[in-house]
Design an enzyme around this catalytic site. Structure first.
Site, short mmCIF file in Angstrom:
data_model
loop_
_atom_site.label_atom_id
_atom_site.label_comp_id
_atom_site.label_asym_id
_atom_site.label_seq_id
_atom_site.Cartn_x
_atom_site.Cartn_y
_atom_site.Cartn_z
N ASP A 1 -4.20 0.06 -13.02
CA ASP A 1 -3.23 -0.23 -11.96
C ASP A 1 -2.76 1.09 -11.36
O ASP A 1 -3.52 2.06 -11.37
CB ASP A 1 -2.09 -1.11 -12.51
CG ASP A 1 -1.44 -1.95 -11.42
OD1 ASP A 1 -0.96 -1.37 -10.43
OD2 ASP A 1 -1.42 -3.20 -11.54
N HIS B 1 -5.11 2.21 -9.01
CA HIS B 1 -4.75 1.66 -7.71
C HIS B 1 -4.11 2.70 -6.79
O HIS B 1 -3.74 2.39 -5.68
CB HIS B 1 -3.83 0.44 -7.88
CG HIS B 1 -4.54 -0.74 -8.46
ND1 HIS B 1 -3.95 -1.97 -8.61
CD2 HIS B 1 -5.81 -0.88 -8.92
CE1 HIS B 1 -4.83 -2.82 -9.16
NE2 HIS B 1 -5.95 -2.18 -9.36
#
Ligand SMILES: *[C@@H]1O[C@H](CO)[C@@H](O)[C@H](O)[C@H]1NC(C)=O
Ligand SMILES: *[C@@H]1O[C@H](CO)[C@@H](O)[C@H](O)[C@H]1NC(C)=O
Ligand SMILES: *[C@@H]1O[C@H](CO)[C@@H](O)[C@H](O)[C@H]1NC(C)=O
Ligand SMILES: *[C@@H]1O[C@H](CO)[C@@H](O)[C@H](O)[C@H]1NC(C)=O
Ligand SMILES: *[C@@H]1O[C@H](CO)[C@@H](O)[C@H](O)[C@H]1NC(C)=O
Ligand SMILES: *[C@@H]1O[C@H](CO)[C@@H](O)[C@H](O)[C@H]1NC(C)=O
Length: 397
Positions: A218, A241
């Site tokens: 993430d 991310h």
């Protein structure tokens, strides 16, 4: 005579002992508090005992030592302050979480709470044994997964060199902390591990994150609300991310300002730098500097999204977190999708004072140029900006 000499000698030794202890850091080694360090025995009680002793030492700058070449299995441990002196936790050994689902509540494996002038340093690793948690999350049988390393209400905090690995969920969180230095910390977790953010900062200020290498599933760094003067620099992100501000404006009023991301490399990430907020949110996010960033095959290197909606089922709402004064300077490299820049702002609260200068982003391995999509974004550009950005020329504010 001999007895007197001996007494004098003892006195001298005693004085010497006190004198040398004054100038020294006293070391509280977890092994001296009966930690097994065999990777099998739960050493939580030994760690707590060593912590209590070090934390209540008011005579110098105590060190709680976790020696190298050993593995310490720890169940949930909360290290509480305040302590009597500035304190150092020297993590040279490795810590490993239990390899089972050990909590169903919001928790952290290790929590440092209410401690000023804490330093956590060392070559050691903290391994969250996340695999069973990611599996249980994907089967929807666990709601709350634990954070690996949580700091709350710590001022003058320094975290250096440690390695964080395979957290069940977020790796490291800073809540209500101020004057924080995070340097040369590394994080690794698989690219497909769910919600395994690297470093999350919320309700905190004056935080400087440098020389970190984060590979995760993430956000490499996520900056949430009530944050001021947060810098991320000289760091590497990917897979992951990207470095994200938000999601803002969910339940609380957003208050975010003075955020800098500079001199970072992004490799194969989903976004590079991103500001995201929910529709209808309240508050502000202002004063961003994104400078000297190198993107390598990043899906969408630059994103502002006031319509953040990961599940794709959000009702349309008026209003939103006001995003303003964001500077993007000296950003180069490649995107793996055509849309290198995406600025999606709401009509009722458009993005204001957005600035781009010296941008050169191209679509990796493609003959077509990258593009920039904009909606309700107001601002200006200077120098070379590729792809070209079409700002809204009418201000609604
Ligand atoms: C900085 O953070 C600390 C700790 O949360 C808080 O007490 C303080 O008010 C904050 N200062 C500013 C200027 O936001
Ligand atoms: C911002 O935070 C850094 C520490 O990261 C500190 O040195 C600096 O003085 C702060 N700047 C302001 C304007 O508060
Ligand atoms: C940008 O990243 C690429 C790929 O990692 C690397 O080859 C290049 O040297 C980097 N450029 C700069 C200016 O750091
Ligand atoms: C682009 O080319 C490089 C080198 O040949 C390759 O490793 C990479 O996977 C390619 N990327 C895309 C998005 O096609
Ligand atoms: C922009 O980037 C492309 C691809 O990386 C490169 O070939 C080109 O020389 C760059 N242009 C400038 C002006 O730096
Ligand atoms: C940019 O490219 C994407 C994908 O090809 C496309 O969906 C989008 O409409 C394009 N945006 C602009 C402004 O051309």
């Amino acid at each position: 005579m001999a007895a007197m000499t001996r007494a004098l000698l003892l006195l001298l030794l005693f004085v010497l002992a006190i004198w040398s202890a004054e100038g020294q850091q006293r070391v509280y080694d977890v092994l001296d508090f009966h930690a097994a360090g065999d990777g099998k025995t739960d050493d939580a009680q030994a760690f707590l005992a060593a912590w209590q002793a070090a934390c209540s030492d008011g005579r110098g700058e105590p060190v709680m030592a976790i020696p190298g070449e050993r593995v310490f299995l720890l169940s949930q441990v909360s290290f509480q302050g305040p302590c009597k002196s500035p304190i150092t936790v020297k993590l040279d050994g490795n810590i490993v979480a239990p390899n089972n689902i050990w909590t169903k509540q919001e928790a952290s494996l290790l929590t440092f709470f209410g401690i000023d002038h804490l330093t956590l340093d060392g070559n050691g690793e903290i391994d969250g044994q996340g695999a069973i948690w990611w599996d249980c999350y994907s089967r929807k049988t666990c709601q709350d997964r634990p954070v690996l390393l949580g700091f709350a209400r710590c001022n003058y905090l320094t975290v250096t060199r440690i390695h964080l690995k395979d957290s069940a969920e977020k790796h490291m969180t800073l809540f209500q902390c101020s004057q924080v230095i995070v340097d040369s910390v590394s994080v690794t977790a698989p690219a497909d591990s769910p919600n395994t953010d690297g470093i999350t900062v919320a309700f905190s200020n004056n935080t400087y994150i440098s020389n970190c290498a984060i590979q995760t599933g993430d956000d490499c760094v996520s900056v949430l609300s009530d944050t001021k003067n947060i810098t991320v620099t000289q760091s590497r992100c990917g897979p992951g991310h990207g470095i994200s501000v938000g999601s803002l404006g969910g339940s609380e009023t957003a208050m975010v300002e003075q955020i800098t991301v500079s001199n970072c490399n992004f490799v194969g990430t989903m976004t590079g730098v991103r500001i995201k907020s929910w529709q209808g949110g309240k508050g502000y996010a202002k004063g961003f500097l994104f400078q000297t960033l190198n993107m390598t095959e990043v899906q969408n290197p630059i994103v502002i999204d006031q319509f953040y909606c990961p599940q794709g089922n959000c009702p349309i709402k008026n209003g939103g977190v006001a995003i303003s004064n964001a500077k993007f300077i000296d950003i180069q490299g490649t995107s793996s999708e055509q849309e290198a820049i995406r600025l999606l702002c709401s009509q009722s609260v458009p993005c204001q004072d957005i600035y781009f200068s010296n941008i050169n982003l191209s679509w990796a391995n493609q003959t077509a140029p990258a593009n920039a999509t904009t909606l309700n974004a107001h601002g200006s550009t200077a120098g070379m900006v590729v792809p070209r950005i079409q700002f809204s020329d009418i201000s609604f504010s």
